[in-house]
Design a protein around this motif. Structure first.
Motif, short mmCIF file in Angstrom:
data_model
loop_
_atom_site.label_atom_id
_atom_site.label_comp_id
_atom_site.label_asym_id
_atom_site.label_seq_id
_atom_site.Cartn_x
_atom_site.Cartn_y
_atom_site.Cartn_z
N ALA A 161 0.67 -1.08 -0.02
CA ALA A 161 -0.02 0.00 0.11
C ALA A 161 0.96 1.32 -0.08
O ALA A 161 0.47 2.22 -0.71
N THR A 162 2.02 1.14 0.71
CA THR A 162 2.86 2.50 0.96
C THR A 162 3.70 2.59 -0.51
O THR A 162 3.77 3.75 -0.89
N LEU A 163 3.96 1.43 -1.05
CA LEU A 163 4.70 1.59 -2.33
C LEU A 163 3.70 2.16 -3.40
O LEU A 163 4.01 2.84 -4.29
N THR A 164 2.35 1.72 -3.56
CA THR A 164 1.42 2.09 -4.32
C THR A 164 1.06 3.81 -4.21
O THR A 164 1.11 4.40 -5.28
N ARG A 165 0.98 3.96 -3.05
CA ARG A 165 0.67 5.49 -2.57
C ARG A 165 1.75 6.37 -3.00
O ARG A 165 1.66 7.56 -3.55
N GLU A 166 3.11 6.16 -2.72
CA GLU A 166 4.27 6.48 -3.42
C GLU A 166 4.13 6.89 -5.03
O GLU A 166 4.53 7.88 -5.54
N LEU A 167 3.93 5.59 -5.83
CA LEU A 167 3.74 5.84 -7.09
C LEU A 167 2.59 6.75 -7.44
O LEU A 167 3.04 7.63 -8.48
N VAL A 168 1.71 6.70 -6.83
CA VAL A 168 0.67 7.48 -7.13
C VAL A 168 1.01 9.18 -7.12
O VAL A 168 0.54 10.07 -7.95
N THR A 169 1.57 9.29 -5.96
CA THR A 169 2.21 10.63 -5.60
C THR A 169 3.10 11.18 -7.00
O THR A 169 2.99 12.31 -7.35
N ALA A 170 3.93 10.17 -7.30
CA ALA A 170 4.98 10.58 -8.38
C ALA A 170 4.16 10.76 -9.84
O ALA A 170 4.31 11.54 -10.35
N ARG A 171 3.04 10.08 -9.91
CA ARG A 171 2.39 10.06 -11.11
C ARG A 171 1.71 11.67 -11.33
O ARG A 171 1.59 11.97 -12.24
N THR A 172 1.07 11.79 -10.23
CA THR A 172 0.37 12.94 -10.10
C THR A 172 1.13 14.15 -10.37
O THR A 172 0.57 14.98 -10.91
N ARG A 173 2.38 14.15 -9.74
CA ARG A 173 3.13 15.19 -10.04
C ARG A 173 4.06 15.37 -11.48
O ARG A 173 4.64 16.24 -11.89
#
Length: 408
Positions: free
Chosen positions: A307-319
């Motif tokens: 879940a943490t890895l996915t949340r970090e990836l989502v943050t990176a993609r959003t930016r």
């Protein structure tokens, strides 16, 4: 950032401004203005993360520069037919992808379009008119139509298109075998099939069997080959290896974050490369307390630490600059606004030791022993018939599943 600001902060013109100047000259028509489609392409290229890469590509590709100029001045029409005629020109293919990403060309399923062109070229090369018509009936009117129905609303993947090509080659090879023995579909008998199968003369018997069943149903022949029932995975299942890979992906920070998440979706959730490659932020529900993803009909909650890895990836993609309208790909490709291809994703995962087919097989085998086929299909997006076959192959006993759930 304006050019005036760039001049304040840098002694030379910034890379983005240099690219802008170059595109303004390259994409202008005879009047000096940039046509609307070319303006969309110009804005798309300038807004990218790495303008220096676009400049380097233009330097290396005089063919692309010439084509861009012809499109801007109207000497070459801006249509998919123009780029179809250039195949397999790599510069033309890449430029087409850029124009689609910019919205200057309408999007389409390129793999399916290439498959159609390959089919027509292959069929046109068959010298016998009767055989040519028969192959067209089966491949274009049956195989291609069936594939279109399967991918309705989505895009075909590499494996699906390769399967149609392999089936087409198998059918042509079989019809050549008939001709070499002075036979046709109507005069072929079961004794001929048995002799050829025993002698190994029929290659790809599964594909030929599907063709013969189609021909039999359409009253073109009286022979057929029975359906070859799937008997389970053909290679040993290494469950320990699966968990070893999962642990490495969860904890090895030297591996690219996107590769870690993609690999875990394959290893833990039995996803294939085509489905993973087309995941968007719309498939995810991210809050401070949980991360949920929709792989099938129903969303599932992702446990930690994935879940943490996915949340970090989502943050990176959003930016990042991976948007097309409101859509953001979780695993973007080499062009902004386009997802990674399933073939490219397979290659990336193979470089870190994950072979998608083997990893997915191990995951399906384990999950089918723990979940009913209906739940497996709904949660993971697997075809219900395939889920049932996996259940039977692994002899999964889920008769106590409801009791287990109630105890939780």
């Amino acid at each position: 950032m304006s050019r005036e600001t760039c001049a304040v902060w840098r002694t030379a013109v910034c890379k983005r401004c240099a690219l802008t100047d170059r595109l303004d000259q390259l994409l202008a028509d005879h009047t000096g203005a940039i046509p609307a489609p070319m303006q969309a392409l110009r804005d798309f290229l300038v807004a990218g993360d790495q303008p220096q890469n676009v400049s380097a590509w233009l330097n290396r590709q005089p063919r692309a520069r010439s084509l861009l100029s012809d499109l801007a001045t109207g000497r070459t029409p801006l249509t998919h037919d123009t780029f179809d005629a250039l195949e397999p020109d790599k510069a033309g293919r890449y430029l087409r992808e850029l124009l689609v990403g910019a919205g200057a060309l309408p999007p389409r399923d390129e793999l399916l379009a290439r498959l159609e062109r390959w089919l027509h070229a292959t069929i046109d090369a068959i010298p016998d008119p009767a055989q040519r018509h028969l192959v067209q009936q089966y491949t274009v009117w049956h195989l291609l139509r069936r594939l279109r129905r399967r991918v309705a609303g989505t895009h075909a993947n590499t494996n699906q298109c390769s399967a149609v090509r392999d089936q087409t080659r198998a059918v042509i090879s079989f019809l050549d075998l008939l001709s070499a023995n002075h036979l046709t579909l109507a005069t072929c008998a079961h004794t001929h099939l048995d002799r050829w199968l025993a002698g190994g003369q029929i290659r790809h018997s599964k594909a030929v069997g599907a063709f013969l069943r189609w021909a039999n149903a359409n009253k073109l022949t009286a022979v057929y080959l029975p359906v070859q029932q799937w008997g389970g995975p053909g290679a040993p299942i290494d469950g320990d290896r699966r968990w070893e890979i999962a642990r490495r992906l969860l904890h090895d920070h030297t591996i690219d974050l996107a590769d870690r998440v993609a690999g875990l979706l394959v290893v833990l959730y039995a996803q294939n490369a085509a489905d993973v490659s087309r995941l968007t932020l719309g498939h995810l529900q991210v809050t401070d307390d949980s991360v949920r993803t929709r792989l099938g009909d129903r969303p599932i909650e992702i446990p930690e630490p994935l879940a943490t890895l996915t949340r970090e990836l989502v943050t990176a993609r959003t930016r990042s600059h991976t948007h097309v309208g409101s859509q953001t790909w979780l695993f973007p490709g080499r062009l902004a606004g386009r997802p990674i291809t399933d073939g490219a994703l397979r290659d990336r995962l193979a470089r870190i030791g994950i072979h998608v087919t083997q990893a997915r097989t191990a995951a399906l085998f384990q999950l089918a022993t723990e979940l009913p086929a209906a739940i497996l299909a709904r949660v993971l997006g697997i075809d219900i018939k395939g889920a049932v076959r996996w259940q039977r192959a692994c002899a999964g006993d889920w008769t106590t599943y409801a009791a287990d759930v109630s105890r939780r």
